[in-house]
Scaffold this active site. Structure first.
Site, PDB file in Angstrom:
ATOM      1  N   ASP A   1       0.850  -1.186   0.000  1.00  0.00           N
ATOM      2  CA  ASP A   1       0.000   0.000   0.000  1.00  0.00           C
ATOM      3  C   ASP A   1       0.887   1.238   0.000  1.00  0.00           C
ATOM      4  O   ASP A   1       2.097   1.150   0.145  1.00  0.00           O
ATOM      5  CB  ASP A   1      -0.968  -0.013   1.183  1.00  0.00           C
ATOM      6  N   SER A   2       0.285   2.391  -0.136  1.00  0.00           N
ATOM      7  CA  SER A   2       1.071   3.610  -0.332  1.00  0.00           C
ATOM      8  C   SER A   2       1.441   4.312   0.959  1.00  0.00           C
ATOM      9  O   SER A   2       2.285   5.203   0.970  1.00  0.00           O
ATOM     10  CB  SER A   2       0.273   4.595  -1.187  1.00  0.00           C
ATOM     11  N   GLY A   3       0.793   3.933   2.056  1.00  0.00           N
ATOM     12  CA  GLY A   3       0.938   4.655   3.312  1.00  0.00           C
ATOM     13  C   GLY A   3      -0.202   5.616   3.564  1.00  0.00           C
ATOM     14  O   GLY A   3      -0.328   6.168   4.661  1.00  0.00           O
ATOM     15  N   GLY A   4      -1.054   5.825   2.571  1.00  0.00           N
ATOM     16  CA  GLY A   4      -2.144   6.784   2.705  1.00  0.00           C
ATOM     17  C   GLY A   4      -3.137   6.412   3.794  1.00  0.00           C
ATOM     18  O   GLY A   4      -3.586   7.275   4.558  1.00  0.00           O
ATOM     19  N   PHE A   5      -3.487   5.135   3.891  1.00  0.00           N
ATOM     20  CA  PHE A   5      -4.462   4.725   4.900  1.00  0.00           C
ATOM     21  C   PHE A   5      -3.888   4.899   6.305  1.00  0.00           C
ATOM     22  O   PHE A   5      -4.586   5.342   7.219  1.00  0.00           O
ATOM     23  CB  PHE A   5      -4.878   3.270   4.689  1.00  0.00           C
TER      24      PHE A   5
ATOM     25  N   ASP B   1      -2.534   8.356  -1.860  1.00  0.00           N
ATOM     26  CA  ASP B   1      -3.832   9.020  -1.960  1.00  0.00           C
ATOM     27  C   ASP B   1      -4.272   9.478  -0.583  1.00  0.00           C
ATOM     28  O   ASP B   1      -3.705   9.087   0.438  1.00  0.00           O
ATOM     29  CB  ASP B   1      -4.885   8.086  -2.564  1.00  0.00           C
TER      30      ASP B   1
ATOM     31  N   GLN C   1     -11.269   7.263  -5.669  1.00  0.00           N
ATOM     32  CA  GLN C   1     -11.834   7.790  -4.436  1.00  0.00           C
ATOM     33  C   GLN C   1     -13.149   8.514  -4.769  1.00  0.00           C
ATOM     34  O   GLN C   1     -13.622   8.445  -5.891  1.00  0.00           O
ATOM     35  CB  GLN C   1     -10.836   8.719  -3.745  1.00  0.00           C
TER      36      GLN C   1
ATOM     37  N   GLY D   1     -11.237   3.868  -0.053  1.00  0.00           N
ATOM     38  CA  GLY D   1     -12.174   4.679   0.703  1.00  0.00           C
ATOM     39  C   GLY D   1     -13.474   3.996   1.026  1.00  0.00           C
ATOM     40  O   GLY D   1     -14.501   4.663   1.231  1.00  0.00           O
TER      41      GLY D   1
ATOM     42  N   ASP E   1      -8.115  -7.592  -0.195  1.00  0.00           N
ATOM     43  CA  ASP E   1      -7.286  -7.772   0.987  1.00  0.00           C
ATOM     44  C   ASP E   1      -8.087  -7.323   2.195  1.00  0.00           C
ATOM     45  O   ASP E   1      -8.999  -6.501   2.073  1.00  0.00           O
ATOM     46  CB  ASP E   1      -5.994  -6.957   0.904  1.00  0.00           C
TER      47      ASP E   1
ATOM     48  N   CYS F   1     -13.195 -28.481   6.314  1.00  0.00           N
ATOM     49  CA  CYS F   1     -11.956 -27.758   6.020  1.00  0.00           C
ATOM     50  C   CYS F   1     -10.764 -28.703   6.052  1.00  0.00           C
ATOM     51  O   CYS F   1     -10.674 -29.605   6.891  1.00  0.00           O
ATOM     52  CB  CYS F   1     -11.776 -26.636   7.053  1.00  0.00           C
TER      53      CYS F   1
ATOM     54  N   CYS G   1      -7.513 -27.555   6.339  1.00  0.00           N
ATOM     55  CA  CYS G   1      -6.325 -26.877   6.861  1.00  0.00           C
ATOM     56  C   CYS G   1      -5.665 -27.729   7.932  1.00  0.00           C
ATOM     57  O   CYS G   1      -6.227 -28.720   8.409  1.00  0.00           O
ATOM     58  CB  CYS G   1      -6.698 -25.500   7.417  1.00  0.00           C
TER      59      CYS G   1
ATOM     60  N   CYS H   1      -7.784 -28.168  11.145  1.00  0.00           N
ATOM     61  CA  CYS H   1      -9.015 -28.954  11.027  1.00  0.00           C
ATOM     62  C   CYS H   1      -8.782 -30.397  10.590  1.00  0.00           C
ATOM     63  O   CYS H   1      -9.569 -31.285  10.929  1.00  0.00           O
ATOM     64  CB  CYS H   1      -9.961 -28.282  10.032  1.00  0.00           C
TER      65      CYS H   1
ATOM     66  N   HIS I   1      -6.254 -21.377  10.005  1.00  0.00           N
ATOM     67  CA  HIS I   1      -7.592 -21.798   9.574  1.00  0.00           C
ATOM     68  C   HIS I   1      -8.316 -20.691   8.819  1.00  0.00           C
ATOM     69  O   HIS I   1      -8.858 -20.918   7.723  1.00  0.00           O
ATOM     70  CB  HIS I   1      -8.455 -22.234  10.759  1.00  0.00           C
TER      71      HIS I   1
END
Length: 385
Positions: A90-94, A144, A193, A220, A270, A308, A310, A313, A347
């Site tokens: 990510d860009s760091g904006g969040f 952003d 955005q 956003g 994500d 499942c 995994c 499980c 899991h």
């Protein structure tokens, strides 16, 4: 490098294949979040074994620690964390947005105090591109401003959202220029955005498409707005993005959100939800969610989810390692044993990644809508019992 092949469609839903410098990604895909260069409690080997194809790194936090000198020594994030498949940063904006009053936004960028040592820092579109170039991430996100849904009880107005969106567009152009100057051979995504306003989303989208990014994200959303507002934007925006380029919905969400996002044309997702919830005893299953800390599980001999496969499980057949029970995981959680969140994280991630595999299989077979209906029915039955 980025190449995207659209292999099949059903309504707005898409089945694709994304080729990046560190490998191939089959879409739709969920990307586990590795904030500090690690998906918490999960080794690179486990990620590979559960079917992870691409993971996230966090530009802001890796800039803070270990710092760019260490990243440069290792030639980027892949060698540093031992993951040689694709990485998106990510860009760091969040993270800057989440600092609230601790940061000051201007046309040039964002000034803030380091949450690590208090140093005064200045993050700009150019600096974000420089950091992500050092990290050598396969997908680089533009810097952003994440438009808030509300601030101190004040819901963002259309005029405020427009101002924020237009600033992000100016920053997008600066990101493109710096990305080119650095001769970065990876792929830069633009971020749509516009808050909860469809007309602003369309204006942002049109301007970014004119800039001809290799891929696009919808940002956003899932930033405090009511769920119906998020679903409205998710239904409006993704399928309007260019069909021949990948589409990424940032920070979303529940299993239901992922399946609905695919139905609206999203290729990439994500969210910290599967890992964060796992550490708090909130587990996802085919038949609804399980709250492990509930006293009813103290003596429950069943696995988390009998369907499942995994490690938690199903164990590892033929090795003498068996599945673990809900009672055992409840016990580990009560005792604060680190093995508990490790197993529950494995899991939850396996569930998300397997869900995306089932979505891809359904799209390949031309039965996504039937899968979507069965998925909703299965989850609803579990939540009612």
């Amino acid at each position: 490098m980025l190449e995207f092949d659209l292999l099949a469609t059903e309504g707005h839903a898409r089945r694709g294949r994304l080729r990046l410098n560190h490998g191939v990604v089959e879409t739709p895909i969920f990307m586990p979040v590795g904030t500090y260069g690690t998906v918490k409690g999960v080794s690179a080997r486990s990620l590979h074994e559960m079917g992870a194809q691409i993971i996230l790194g966090n530009t802001f936090h890796l800039w803070m620690r270990p710092g760019l000198d260490v990243m440069q020594q290792f030639g980027g994030l892949h060698r540093f964390e031992g993951w040689h498949k694709p990485i998106l940063t990510d860009s760091g904006g969040f993270q800057v947005w989440s600092l609230g009053e601790m940061r000051k936004i201007s046309e040039e960028g964002v000034k803030f105090a380091s949450p690590v040592n208090g140093d005064r820092l200045f993050l700009t579109p150019e600096v974000s591109m420089q950091i992500q170039t050092v990290l050598d991430s396969d997908i680089v996100m533009q810097f952003d401003e994440c438009t808030p849904y509300e601030t101190k009880g004040h819901i963002t107005t259309e005029a405020e959202a427009r101002k924020s969106m237009e600033l992000s567009l100016r920053w997008a152009r600066r990101c493109q220029a710096e990305f080119a100057r650095l001769e970065n051979r990876n792929a830069l995504f633009g971020i749509v955005q516009g808050g909860m306003f469809e007309n602003l989303r369309e204006a942002s989208l049109e301007a970014l498409v004119e800039m001809n990014f290799p891929g696009y994200a919808v940002g956003g959303v899932s930033v405090g707005e009511p769920k119906d507002e998020m679903l409205r934007i998710m239904a409006h925006t993704p399928h309007r993005l260019p069909a021949h380029k990948p589409r990424y919905l940032m920070g979303v969400g529940t299993p239901e959100d992922l399946v609905e996002g695919v139905a609206q044309g999203v290729d990439m997702f994500d969210c910290v939800m599967p890992t964060r919830n796992a550490r708090n005893g909130h587990l996802f299953t085919r038949f609804g969610d399980l709250r492990l800390r509930n006293a009813r599980y103290k003596t429950d001999e069943r696995p988390i989810d009998p369907t499942c496969r995994c490690m938690a499980c199903a164990g590892e057949p033929g090795t003498g390692v068996g599945a673990v029970s809900r009672a055992y995981l409840h016990h580990l959680d009560r005792c604060g044993e680190m093995l508990g969140p490790m197993l529950t994280t494995i899991h939850n991630l396996h569930y998300y990644l397997n869900l995306m595999q089932e979505v891809r299989d359904a799209l390949d077979a031309g039965r996504f809508e039937a899968f979507r209906a069965q998925f909703k029915a299965d989850r609803a039955v579990g939540l009612q019992t």
